[in-house]
Every structure is written in C-alpha cells, then in structure tokens.
Design a protein around this motif. Structure first.
Motif, mmCIF file in Angstrom:
data_model
loop_
_atom_site.group_PDB
_atom_site.id
_atom_site.type_symbol
_atom_site.label_atom_id
_atom_site.label_comp_id
_atom_site.label_asym_id
_atom_site.label_seq_id
_atom_site.Cartn_x
_atom_site.Cartn_y
_atom_site.Cartn_z
ATOM 1 N N SER A 35 0.868 -1.176 0.000
ATOM 2 C CA SER A 35 0.000 0.000 0.000
ATOM 3 C C SER A 35 0.903 1.223 0.000
ATOM 4 O O SER A 35 1.826 1.318 0.811
ATOM 5 N N LEU A 36 0.648 2.145 -0.916
ATOM 6 C CA LEU A 36 1.489 3.318 -0.987
ATOM 7 C C LEU A 36 0.709 4.535 -1.411
ATOM 8 O O LEU A 36 -0.395 4.450 -1.907
ATOM 9 N N GLY A 37 1.277 5.665 -1.184
ATOM 10 C CA GLY A 37 0.654 6.914 -1.581
ATOM 11 C C GLY A 37 1.155 8.029 -0.698
ATOM 12 O O GLY A 37 1.785 7.774 0.322
ATOM 13 N N PRO A 38 0.943 9.241 -1.060
ATOM 14 C CA PRO A 38 0.292 9.650 -2.299
ATOM 15 C C PRO A 38 1.205 9.398 -3.497
ATOM 16 O O PRO A 38 2.420 9.358 -3.358
ATOM 17 N N LEU A 39 0.597 9.199 -4.652
ATOM 18 C CA LEU A 39 1.338 8.935 -5.878
ATOM 19 C C LEU A 39 1.535 10.236 -6.653
ATOM 20 O O LEU A 39 0.730 11.153 -6.556
ATOM 21 N N PRO A 40 2.597 10.290 -7.442
ATOM 22 C CA PRO A 40 2.831 11.518 -8.215
ATOM 23 C C PRO A 40 1.746 11.721 -9.269
ATOM 24 O O PRO A 40 1.180 10.760 -9.792
ATOM 25 N N SER A 41 1.458 12.966 -9.559
ATOM 26 C CA SER A 41 0.423 13.271 -10.556
ATOM 27 C C SER A 41 1.020 13.737 -11.876
ATOM 28 O O SER A 41 0.288 13.985 -12.824
ATOM 29 N N ASP A 42 2.342 13.811 -11.970
ATOM 30 C CA ASP A 42 2.973 14.324 -13.177
ATOM 31 C C ASP A 42 3.606 13.238 -14.057
ATOM 32 O O ASP A 42 4.353 13.529 -14.964
ATOM 33 N N VAL A 43 3.307 11.955 -13.758
ATOM 34 C CA VAL A 43 3.810 10.842 -14.572
ATOM 35 C C VAL A 43 2.677 9.864 -14.847
ATOM 36 O O VAL A 43 1.676 9.832 -14.123
ATOM 37 N N ASP A 44 2.845 9.049 -15.893
ATOM 38 C CA ASP A 44 1.833 8.053 -16.257
ATOM 39 C C ASP A 44 2.143 6.668 -15.709
ATOM 40 O O ASP A 44 1.263 5.824 -15.615
ATOM 41 N N THR A 45 3.414 6.411 -15.400
ATOM 42 C CA THR A 45 3.810 5.090 -14.905
ATOM 43 C C THR A 45 4.862 5.222 -13.814
ATOM 44 O O THR A 45 5.581 6.220 -13.738
ATOM 45 N N LEU A 46 4.927 4.205 -12.985
ATOM 46 C CA LEU A 46 6.002 4.067 -12.004
ATOM 47 C C LEU A 46 6.639 2.702 -12.237
ATOM 48 O O LEU A 46 5.939 1.699 -12.361
ATOM 49 N N THR A 47 7.963 2.661 -12.296
ATOM 50 C CA THR A 47 8.679 1.422 -12.507
ATOM 51 C C THR A 47 9.359 1.018 -11.207
ATOM 52 O O THR A 47 10.013 1.841 -10.561
ATOM 53 N N PHE A 48 9.187 -0.240 -10.849
ATOM 54 C CA PHE A 48 9.776 -0.763 -9.623
ATOM 55 C C PHE A 48 10.787 -1.837 -9.996
ATOM 56 O O PHE A 48 10.407 -2.906 -10.487
ATOM 57 N N LYS A 49 12.045 -1.577 -9.784
ATOM 58 C CA LYS A 49 13.062 -2.587 -10.069
ATOM 59 C C LYS A 49 13.041 -3.612 -8.938
ATOM 60 O O LYS A 49 12.967 -3.251 -7.764
ATOM 61 N N ALA A 50 13.067 -4.881 -9.312
ATOM 62 C CA ALA A 50 12.959 -5.958 -8.322
ATOM 63 C C ALA A 50 14.128 -6.913 -8.457
ATOM 64 O O ALA A 50 14.529 -7.268 -9.571
ATOM 65 N N LEU A 51 14.668 -7.318 -7.313
ATOM 66 C CA LEU A 51 15.714 -8.338 -7.271
ATOM 67 C C LEU A 51 15.141 -9.551 -6.571
ATOM 68 O O LEU A 51 14.619 -9.448 -5.465
ATOM 69 N N GLN A 52 15.225 -10.703 -7.226
ATOM 70 C CA GLN A 52 14.690 -11.948 -6.671
ATOM 71 C C GLN A 52 15.874 -12.823 -6.285
ATOM 72 O O GLN A 52 16.694 -13.177 -7.126
ATOM 73 N N THR A 53 15.963 -13.158 -4.998
ATOM 74 C CA THR A 53 17.073 -13.958 -4.501
ATOM 75 C C THR A 53 16.557 -15.336 -4.123
ATOM 76 O O THR A 53 15.622 -15.468 -3.330
ATOM 77 N N TYR A 54 17.184 -16.370 -4.694
ATOM 78 C CA TYR A 54 16.797 -17.743 -4.415
ATOM 79 C C TYR A 54 17.552 -18.262 -3.193
ATOM 80 O O TYR A 54 18.552 -17.671 -2.760
#
Length: 138
Positions: A35-54
C-alpha cells in the motif's frame, strides 16, 4: 498526514519466506501487495526494479525497462500504470449513519415493553400449566 512535510521515503521493500516450506519454488509465482501513496500526478507510470534472490543465493534482476520496439525484455521491471481517479475510485472518508430520532427511540421502547409483557404472559401460562398438571385429579 495533517499537513506535515514528508521527510523520509521508502527506497526498498523486502519480502522473505518465514520457513523453507513457504519459499516460492521454481516455476511458481506469488503476488506481493503493498500500500502506498500519495502517488505523483505528473507521470503516467512508475517502474519498480525488483531483485529476486533464491535460497541458493542466485539473484535474478527484474530491472529491464520496456522497449520502444514492443518486444518484451527478458526480465522486465514491474510497471504500475497511473490513471486519473474516477468517481467509483473515491473512498468515503466517513461512513454516513442515519440520525436516530426521538420517534425511533419511542418505537424501540414500545416494542421492548410489548416483548416483556408477552414473555411474562407466556411464563405465567407455562407455570399455570405445570401447576395444573401436578395437581392430583379427584
């Protein structure tokens, strides 16, 4: 909240399996809610880089940006599409409750009194029946 300035931001979130049995196995996937917010209003997308560790220490980097040639990258970064809120998205801040009137209270008292009287009559009828059944007949 309440007009206070934000001075800290979360830069990383880590999910870790509690036990080896809870770990995501090869070929499986899971969803992770945040759950997050407030979100920016000046962009159309947010990219979340993810690292998956086995469990064996191998790290898979889900950090590749979307390509302009419509080809999907091998390990794309998750992207959140932002849209303008609609009327249906509005979350009520306070649930409206109907006002209780004096008439409502009077009706409730009347029904309560009637219930007590009917219950008492039923109890008296039951006691009378038991007493009558125990009397010896002559």
């Amino acid at each position: 909240l309440g007009g206070d300035a934000v001075s800290e931001v979360v830069s990383a979130v880590t999910w870790t399996a509690d036990t080896p049995e809870d770990a995501i196995k090869p070929g499986e996937f899971d969803e992770f809610n945040i759950s997050l917010g407030p979100l920016p209003s000046d962009v159309d997308t947010l990219t979340f880089k993810a690292l998956q560790t086995y469990a064996n220490g191998e790290v898979v980097r889900w950090i590749e940006a979307a390509r302009t040639d419509d080809a999907e990258p091998e390990r794309p970064a998750p992207v959140l599409m932002l849209t303008a809120p609609t009327e249906l998205d509005a979350i009520p801040t306070q649930q409206e409750t109907p006002a209780v009137t004096k008439s409502d209270l009077d009706d409730a008292r009347t029904l309560g009194t009637v219930g007590i009287v009917v219950g008492a009559l039923g109890l008296l009828t039951g006691i009378t029946a038991v007493v009558a059944a125990r009397r010896p007949r002559s």
